[in-house]
Design a protein around this motif. Structure first.
Motif, short mmCIF file in Angstrom:
data_model
loop_
_atom_site.label_atom_id
_atom_site.label_comp_id
_atom_site.label_asym_id
_atom_site.label_seq_id
_atom_site.Cartn_x
_atom_site.Cartn_y
_atom_site.Cartn_z
N ALA A 326 0.81 -1.22 0.00
CA ALA A 326 0.00 0.00 0.00
C ALA A 326 0.85 1.26 0.00
N LEU A 327 2.02 1.20 0.58
CA LEU A 327 2.84 2.41 0.74
C LEU A 327 3.98 2.51 -0.26
N ALA A 328 4.41 1.38 -0.81
CA ALA A 328 5.58 1.40 -1.70
C ALA A 328 5.36 0.41 -2.83
N ASP A 329 6.34 0.33 -3.68
CA ASP A 329 6.31 -0.63 -4.78
C ASP A 329 7.73 -1.08 -5.07
N GLY A 385 -10.17 4.14 1.83
CA GLY A 385 -10.31 4.99 0.65
C GLY A 385 -11.00 4.28 -0.48
N ARG A 386 -11.34 5.06 -1.51
CA ARG A 386 -12.05 4.49 -2.64
C ARG A 386 -11.17 3.53 -3.43
N GLY A 387 -9.96 3.87 -3.66
CA GLY A 387 -9.07 2.99 -4.40
C GLY A 387 -8.19 2.14 -3.51
N GLY A 388 -8.35 2.29 -2.22
CA GLY A 388 -7.51 1.55 -1.30
C GLY A 388 -6.09 2.05 -1.25
N ASN A 389 -5.90 3.34 -1.53
CA ASN A 389 -4.56 3.91 -1.59
C ASN A 389 -4.18 4.66 -0.32
N SER A 390 -5.00 4.60 0.70
CA SER A 390 -4.69 5.32 1.94
C SER A 390 -4.82 4.36 3.12
N LEU A 391 -4.32 4.80 4.24
CA LEU A 391 -4.34 4.00 5.46
C LEU A 391 -5.20 4.69 6.51
N VAL A 392 -5.78 3.92 7.36
CA VAL A 392 -6.57 4.44 8.45
C VAL A 392 -6.23 3.64 9.70
N ALA A 393 -6.18 4.32 10.83
CA ALA A 393 -5.87 3.68 12.11
C ALA A 393 -7.16 3.44 12.87
N GLY A 394 -7.21 2.33 13.55
CA GLY A 394 -8.39 1.98 14.32
C GLY A 394 -8.03 1.11 15.51
N PRO A 395 -8.97 0.95 16.39
CA PRO A 395 -8.70 0.13 17.57
C PRO A 395 -8.72 -1.36 17.21
#
Length: 401
Positions: A326-329, A385-395
């Protein structure tokens, strides 16, 4: 007066003598004469008590019962009473019924000594894992037989092939486990050998463009080789320990994960110019299982430690692979995942080193033995995100046990 007294005494004597004679010699059948009661009925005899008291001789004349003759009926012989008829003895009471267990059914199969029968798991299996082996062979026979039967030009080829394959291999496995003990862990390893053998044979044939019949034959052979290899390696008496079983499974998982990461790195470096052959990744689990069997000979690990050595490194590598994608390639993603797996494995192996035999428990081990399952809150990162290109933090929640 004297003459009268003399006559009276003579009459009394005469009456007493006649009475004595009748008593001594009684007439059995003749009745007494009618004139015999006359002397008894004379009134003077009863009114003159003086002569009887002055003369001691006639003292026996006081027996009044003998003076009277017996009645005629007394002389008749008494008829004996009828003999009582013998009553038949009552029948004896029925014996109490005793609850007896039914006899065991007749034995089926060859004759066995008591010691051999005592070592059997049941009437149908010599070991506890025999039925699982039979089920594995039936399932593998149905699948590979259907694949092979489908290659023939017949409408019911797949059905006939599946039925014949299941019956043949299932019967062979039933006969084998009846005579040879197959324990529980051995049967689990046989299931793993069948699955990994099928994956290796079918995957290799598919990646190398073999025709359908050769592909089915390859899958059938590799499946049976996987089962037979496990049974040959565990033929010795006794079951495989849980630690050795876990070590074999861990080796197969690591072989698949590391081989897949290596091939993924090569495919990224090649930039898709050539098609990647996945045969090494599909064959690697079977080879890793064989390598784990060899490592189980010198090593003896506890199943808890093997579980930690498997779950923690693979979990860390999976998280790094997903996060890196998700963060690199590029090749940095699979390489970082492999590095995370190797580093976590080394750290876990050092942190979970088993103490030598006889060592006293440490304070941490005593606390761990007294603790139960604990739930710890942890942060979790996931794609969003819509394209799955971002991250989200959760419990999140971590279970510690």
């Amino acid at each position: 007066m004297r003459l009268v007294v003399s006559l009276l005494c003579l009459g009394l004597l005469t009456a007493n003598g006649a009475a004595r004679a009748q008593q001594t010699y009684p007439a059995p059948t003749q009745p007494a004469p009618t004139t015999r009661p006359a002397p008894v009925a004379q009134p003077p005899a009863t009114t003159q008590p003086a002569p009887t008291t002055t003369q001691p001789a006639p003292a026996p004349t006081t027996q009044t019962p003998t003076a009277t003759p017996p009645p005629p009926t007394a002389t008749q012989p008494a008829t004996p009473p009828p003999a009582p008829t013998a009553q038949p003895a009552p029948p004896p009471p029925p014996a109490p019924t005793v609850q007896t267990t039914p006899p065991p059914p007749p034995a089926q199969g060859p004759a066995e000594t008591p010691s051999q029968r005592a070592l059997r798991y049941s009437r149908f299996s010599s070991g506890s894992g025999g039925m699982l082996l039979v089920f594995t062979e039936i399932l593998s026979g149905v699948v590979t037989g259907a694949l092979l039967g489908n290659t023939f030009e017949s409408k019911n080829g797949a059905y006939v092939g599946g039925v014949l394959g299941g019956l043949t291999l299932g019967t062979a496995a039933a006969l084998y486990q009846y005579y040879v003990p197959v324990e529980r862990n051995e049967s689990l390893l046989a299931v793993g050998g069948a699955g990994l053998g099928f994956l290796a044979g079918f995957g290799y044939a598919l990646e190398n463009d073999l025709d359908s019949r050769n592909r089915a034959v390859m899958a059938l052979l590799t499946t049976q080789v996987g089962i037979a290899g496990v049974l040959a390696a565990t033929y010795m008496p006794g079951d495989v320990s849980q630690g050795d079983t876990a070590l074999v499974a861990m080796s197969a998982i690591y072989a698949f994960a590391l081989t897949g990461l290596v091939q993924h790195t090569l495919a990224i470096a090649d930039k898709g110019e050539t098609d990647t052959n996945l045969s090494p990744t599909l064959v690697a689990p079977a080879l890793g299982m064989a390598l784990g069997g060899l490592l189980a000979v010198p090593l003896e690990l506890s199943p808890e430690r093997v579980f930690k050595l498997t779950v923690l490194p693979i979990g860390v590598g999976a998280m790094m692979l997903v996060g890196g994608t998700a963060l690199a390639d590029g090749v940095a993603v699979p390489l970082s995942a492999m590095g995370g797996v190797v580093a976590t494995f080394v750290i876990t192996a050092l942190a979970t080193a088993e103490p030598p035999p006889g060592a006293p428990p440490t304070l941490y081990s005593r606390q761990r033995e007294s603790d139960g399952i604990k739930a710890l809150p942890v942060p979790v990162l996931m794609r969003a995100g819509r394209g799955g290109n971002s991250l989200v933090a959760g419990p999140g929640m971590l279970l510690r046990f």
